[in-house]
Design an enzyme around this catalytic site. Structure first.
Site, PDB file in Angstrom:
ATOM      1  N   GLY A  77       0.826  -1.222   0.000  1.00 60.29           N
ATOM      2  CA  GLY A  77       0.000   0.000   0.000  1.00 60.29           C
ATOM      3  C   GLY A  77       0.852   1.261   0.000  1.00 60.29           C
ATOM      4  O   GLY A  77       2.096   1.202  -0.090  1.00 60.29           O
ATOM      5  N   GLY A  78       0.191   2.413   0.089  1.00 57.96           N
ATOM      6  CA  GLY A  78       0.874   3.701   0.001  1.00 57.96           C
ATOM      7  C   GLY A  78       1.927   3.897   1.080  1.00 57.96           C
ATOM      8  O   GLY A  78       3.107   4.134   0.783  1.00 57.96           O
ATOM      9  N   THR A  82     -10.496   1.171   5.759  1.00 55.14           N
ATOM     10  CA  THR A  82     -11.596   1.978   6.307  1.00 55.14           C
ATOM     11  C   THR A  82     -12.901   1.469   5.700  1.00 55.14           C
ATOM     12  O   THR A  82     -12.915   1.011   4.543  1.00 55.14           O
ATOM     13  CB  THR A  82     -11.454   3.474   5.943  1.00 55.14           C
ATOM     14  OG1 THR A  82     -11.231   3.581   4.545  1.00 55.14           O
ATOM     15  CG2 THR A  82     -10.313   4.141   6.692  1.00 55.14           C
ATOM     16  N   ASP A 104     -16.086   3.544   6.206  1.00 55.05           N
ATOM     17  CA  ASP A 104     -16.689   4.661   6.933  1.00 55.05           C
ATOM     18  C   ASP A 104     -18.214   4.707   6.847  1.00 55.05           C
ATOM     19  O   ASP A 104     -18.810   4.269   5.866  1.00 55.05           O
ATOM     20  CB  ASP A 104     -16.140   5.986   6.388  1.00 55.05           C
ATOM     21  CG  ASP A 104     -14.645   6.161   6.651  1.00 55.05           C
ATOM     22  OD1 ASP A 104     -14.063   5.304   7.347  1.00 55.05           O
ATOM     23  OD2 ASP A 104     -14.070   7.152   6.179  1.00 55.05           O
ATOM     24  N   GLN A 141     -13.280  10.591  14.897  1.00 54.29           N
ATOM     25  CA  GLN A 141     -13.603  11.210  13.615  1.00 54.29           C
ATOM     26  C   GLN A 141     -15.037  10.870  13.231  1.00 54.29           C
ATOM     27  O   GLN A 141     -15.483   9.727  13.392  1.00 54.29           O
ATOM     28  CB  GLN A 141     -12.629  10.716  12.522  1.00 54.29           C
ATOM     29  CG  GLN A 141     -12.903  11.244  11.126  1.00 54.29           C
ATOM     30  CD  GLN A 141     -12.799  12.760  11.036  1.00 54.29           C
ATOM     31  OE1 GLN A 141     -13.511  13.499  11.715  1.00 54.29           O
ATOM     32  NE2 GLN A 141     -11.903  13.252  10.197  1.00 54.29           N
ATOM     33  N   GLY A 177     -17.981   9.578  11.386  1.00 51.96           N
ATOM     34  CA  GLY A 177     -18.088   8.500  10.388  1.00 51.96           C
ATOM     35  C   GLY A 177     -17.058   7.396  10.560  1.00 51.96           C
ATOM     36  O   GLY A 177     -16.960   6.511   9.708  1.00 51.96           O
ATOM     37  N   TYR A 218     -13.319   2.539  12.859  1.00 51.42           N
ATOM     38  CA  TYR A 218     -11.876   2.742  12.612  1.00 51.42           C
ATOM     39  C   TYR A 218     -11.194   3.323  13.859  1.00 51.42           C
ATOM     40  O   TYR A 218     -10.127   2.860  14.273  1.00 51.42           O
ATOM     41  CB  TYR A 218     -11.747   3.687  11.419  1.00 51.42           C
ATOM     42  CG  TYR A 218     -10.343   3.947  10.923  1.00 51.42           C
ATOM     43  CD1 TYR A 218      -9.675   3.029  10.114  1.00 51.42           C
ATOM     44  CD2 TYR A 218      -9.697   5.146  11.216  1.00 51.42           C
ATOM     45  CE1 TYR A 218      -8.404   3.298   9.622  1.00 51.42           C
ATOM     46  CE2 TYR A 218      -8.424   5.422  10.722  1.00 51.42           C
ATOM     47  CZ  TYR A 218      -7.783   4.492   9.933  1.00 51.42           C
ATOM     48  OH  TYR A 218      -6.522   4.772   9.448  1.00 51.42           O
ATOM     49  N   GLY A 221      -1.055  11.361  10.751  1.00 51.41           N
ATOM     50  CA  GLY A 221      -2.160  12.222  10.358  1.00 51.41           C
ATOM     51  C   GLY A 221      -2.543  11.877   8.925  1.00 51.41           C
ATOM     52  O   GLY A 221      -2.271  10.769   8.459  1.00 51.41           O
ATOM     53  N   TYR A 222      -3.121  12.829   8.228  1.00 53.96           N
ATOM     54  CA  TYR A 222      -3.612  12.543   6.874  1.00 53.96           C
ATOM     55  C   TYR A 222      -2.468  12.546   5.862  1.00 53.96           C
ATOM     56  O   TYR A 222      -1.771  13.542   5.694  1.00 53.96           O
ATOM     57  CB  TYR A 222      -4.685  13.556   6.483  1.00 53.96           C
ATOM     58  CG  TYR A 222      -5.975  13.308   7.223  1.00 53.96           C
ATOM     59  CD1 TYR A 222      -7.002  12.576   6.627  1.00 53.96           C
ATOM     60  CD2 TYR A 222      -6.153  13.764   8.530  1.00 53.96           C
ATOM     61  CE1 TYR A 222      -8.180  12.308   7.311  1.00 53.96           C
ATOM     62  CE2 TYR A 222      -7.320  13.507   9.227  1.00 53.96           C
ATOM     63  CZ  TYR A 222      -8.333  12.787   8.615  1.00 53.96           C
ATOM     64  OH  TYR A 222      -9.494  12.526   9.299  1.00 53.96           O
TER      65      TYR A 222
HETATM   66  P1  NDP Z   1      -3.499   1.421   1.583  1.00 53.94           P
HETATM   67  O1  NDP Z   1      -4.945   1.166   1.346  1.00 53.94           O
HETATM   68  O2  NDP Z   1      -2.701   2.122   0.533  1.00 53.94           O
HETATM   69  O3  NDP Z   1      -2.742   0.043   1.904  1.00 53.94           O
HETATM   70  C1  NDP Z   1      -3.273  -0.884   2.797  1.00 53.94           C
HETATM   71  C2  NDP Z   1      -2.454  -2.153   2.717  1.00 53.94           C
HETATM   72  O4  NDP Z   1      -3.008  -3.103   3.652  1.00 53.94           O
HETATM   73  C3  NDP Z   1      -2.502  -2.813   1.346  1.00 53.94           C
HETATM   74  O5  NDP Z   1      -1.241  -3.401   1.060  1.00 53.94           O
HETATM   75  C4  NDP Z   1      -3.544  -3.906   1.546  1.00 53.94           C
HETATM   76  O6  NDP Z   1      -3.395  -5.025   0.700  1.00 53.94           O
HETATM   77  C5  NDP Z   1      -3.245  -4.323   2.986  1.00 53.94           C
HETATM   78  N1  NDP Z   1      -4.369  -5.029   3.570  1.00 53.94           N
HETATM   79  C6  NDP Z   1      -5.630  -4.562   3.796  1.00 53.94           C
HETATM   80  N2  NDP Z   1      -6.389  -5.526   4.314  1.00 53.94           N
HETATM   81  C7  NDP Z   1      -5.611  -6.627   4.447  1.00 53.94           C
HETATM   82  C8  NDP Z   1      -5.822  -7.952   4.905  1.00 53.94           C
HETATM   83  N3  NDP Z   1      -7.014  -8.351   5.383  1.00 53.94           N
HETATM   84  N4  NDP Z   1      -4.799  -8.822   4.880  1.00 53.94           N
HETATM   85  C9  NDP Z   1      -3.589  -8.453   4.402  1.00 53.94           C
HETATM   86  N5  NDP Z   1      -3.310  -7.224   3.936  1.00 53.94           N
HETATM   87  C10 NDP Z   1      -4.318  -6.322   3.952  1.00 53.94           C
HETATM   88  O7  NDP Z   1      -3.438   2.190   2.975  1.00 53.94           O
HETATM   89  P2  NDP Z   1      -2.367   3.242   3.540  1.00 53.94           P
HETATM   90  O8  NDP Z   1      -1.023   2.927   3.037  1.00 53.94           O
HETATM   91  O9  NDP Z   1      -2.915   4.601   3.350  1.00 53.94           O
HETATM   92  O10 NDP Z   1      -2.461   2.925   5.106  1.00 53.94           O
HETATM   93  C11 NDP Z   1      -1.546   2.075   5.790  1.00 53.94           C
HETATM   94  C12 NDP Z   1      -1.866   2.126   7.274  1.00 53.94           C
HETATM   95  O11 NDP Z   1      -1.770   3.474   7.738  1.00 53.94           O
HETATM   96  C13 NDP Z   1      -3.281   1.655   7.600  1.00 53.94           C
HETATM   97  O12 NDP Z   1      -3.265   0.916   8.790  1.00 53.94           O
HETATM   98  C14 NDP Z   1      -4.030   2.964   7.802  1.00 53.94           C
HETATM   99  O13 NDP Z   1      -5.147   2.795   8.635  1.00 53.94           O
HETATM  100  C15 NDP Z   1      -2.961   3.815   8.416  1.00 53.94           C
HETATM  101  N6  NDP Z   1      -3.194   5.252   8.272  1.00 53.94           N
HETATM  102  C16 NDP Z   1      -3.286   5.822   7.028  1.00 53.94           C
HETATM  103  C17 NDP Z   1      -3.479   7.175   6.926  1.00 53.94           C
HETATM  104  C18 NDP Z   1      -3.544   7.846   5.613  1.00 53.94           C
HETATM  105  O14 NDP Z   1      -3.731   9.070   5.617  1.00 53.94           O
HETATM  106  N7  NDP Z   1      -3.394   7.171   4.492  1.00 53.94           N
HETATM  107  C19 NDP Z   1      -3.603   8.023   8.113  1.00 53.94           C
HETATM  108  C20 NDP Z   1      -3.495   7.335   9.355  1.00 53.94           C
HETATM  109  C21 NDP Z   1      -3.289   6.002   9.411  1.00 53.94           C
HETATM  110  P3  NDP Z   1      -4.370  -5.263  -0.575  1.00 53.94           P
HETATM  111  O15 NDP Z   1      -3.674  -4.602  -1.699  1.00 53.94           O
HETATM  112  O16 NDP Z   1      -4.434  -6.747  -0.684  1.00 53.94           O
HETATM  113  O17 NDP Z   1      -5.696  -4.644  -0.261  1.00 53.94           O
END
Ligand code: NDP
Length: 246
Positions: free
Chosen positions: A13-14, A91, A93, A146, A148, A152, A183-184
């Site tokens: 992910g990001g 999320t 929401d 937050q 909604g 989460y 944060g965001y």
């Molecule tokens: P992304 O949606 O970009 O990435 C989430 C990652 O988690 C993906 O690799 C996804 O894999 C994986 N994932 C989700 N569900 C599962 C599962 N059941 N089993 C295995 N892997 C899973 O999210 P972000 O990078 O934005 O967020 C990363 C973390 O940071 C999260 O915990 C988020 O709550 C937290 N966060 C993010 C913020 C933001 O502003 N972006 C702010 C505060 C906290 P797949 O590709 O398979 O879905």
């Protein structure tokens, strides 16, 4: 610099991608999980093109069995896990008075129960080897709430209780346990929020901008460092001043 074995959940992910790169840049051997084979392979190819050799293991963090299997696979390919970053999250929401049970359980399972599922098979080895770093990626919204996001915020707040208890239990075994509350950040999760809502969020952030995944990854690198051995049970806010708590 000692080279360690690191496992980052949700590394594709990001924020996860930035964490994986940061830990690799520090000289560690890094693995992450995936659910979708095709997505994971193209992510891994991109990482290779960027100069990173990252191991990937298949598994869903909501399943205790799959989480344990992932941990064992990482151990057999790279060695015992010494740095664990619980980053996977979603999320779903909706205001609570309209929330479906599924929205609640999906978020609690993915964001909080996952922390049990993945940490449980890792912690005994860390204790035995007398060195470990466990880092939870929580959220600003687990601290301030937050609209909604009752599901989460509950899951993310739960991570803090987990962190401070696990920190106490493992401090004498050389294992530190900490939380980062981002944060965001400008990832897909936040860019999916309607633009006018995003503009309101940015207007509330003292630095006047969203954060970058690399700014979260920097915090992970800091807490994972050899010299961070006396930092345990803490929460590191990385939020541009959006929420300043004591
Ligand atoms: P992304 O949606 O970009 O990435 C989430 C990652 O988690 C993906 O690799 C996804 O894999 C994986 N994932 C989700 N569900 C599962 C599962 N059941 N089993 C295995 N892997 C899973 O999210 P972000 O990078 O934005 O967020 C990363 C973390 O940071 C999260 O915990 C988020 O709550 C937290 N966060 C993010 C913020 C933001 O502003 N972006 C702010 C505060 C906290 P797949 O590709 O398979 O879905």
């Amino acid at each position: 610099m000692t080279s360690r074995v690191a496992f980052v959940t949700g590394g594709t992910g990001g924020i996860g991608t930035a964490i994986v790169k940061r830990l690799a840049d520090m000289g560690h051997k890094v693995a992450t999980n995936y659910r979708n084979e095709e997505k994971a392979r193209s992510w891994q190819e991109q990482m290779k093109a960027d100069g990173y050799d990252i191991a990937i293991v298949k598994g869903d963090v909501t399943s205790p069995g799959e989480a344990e299997a992932m941990v064992r696979e990482v151990e057999s390919t790279l060695g015992p896990i010494e740095i664990l970053v619980n980053n996977a999250g979603i999320t779903r929401d909706g205001t609570f008075h309209r929330m479906k049970a599924e929205q609640w359980t999906d978020v609690i399972n993915t964001n909080l129960n996952s922390v049990f599922n993945v940490t449980r098979p890792v912690i005994e080895g860390m204790r035995d080897r007398k060195w470990g770093r466990v880092i939870q990626i929580s959220s600003i919204n687990g601290l301030k709430g937050q609209y909604g996001q009752a599901n989460y915020a509950a899951a993310k707040a739960g991570m803090h209780g987990f962190t401070i208890s696990l920190a106490r239990e493992n401090a004498r075994n050389g294992v530190t346990v900490n939380t980062i509350s981002p944060g965001y950040i400008a990832t897909d999760m936040v860019m999916a929020v309607p633009e006018e809502v995003r503009a309101k969020i940015v207007a509330d952030i003292p630095t006047g901008r969203l954060g970058t995944p690399e700014e979260i990854a920097y915090g992970v690198g800091f807490l994972a460092d050899e010299q961070a051995g006396w930092i345990t049970g803490s929460n590191l806010d990385i939020n541009g001043g959006h929420h300043m708590g004591w």
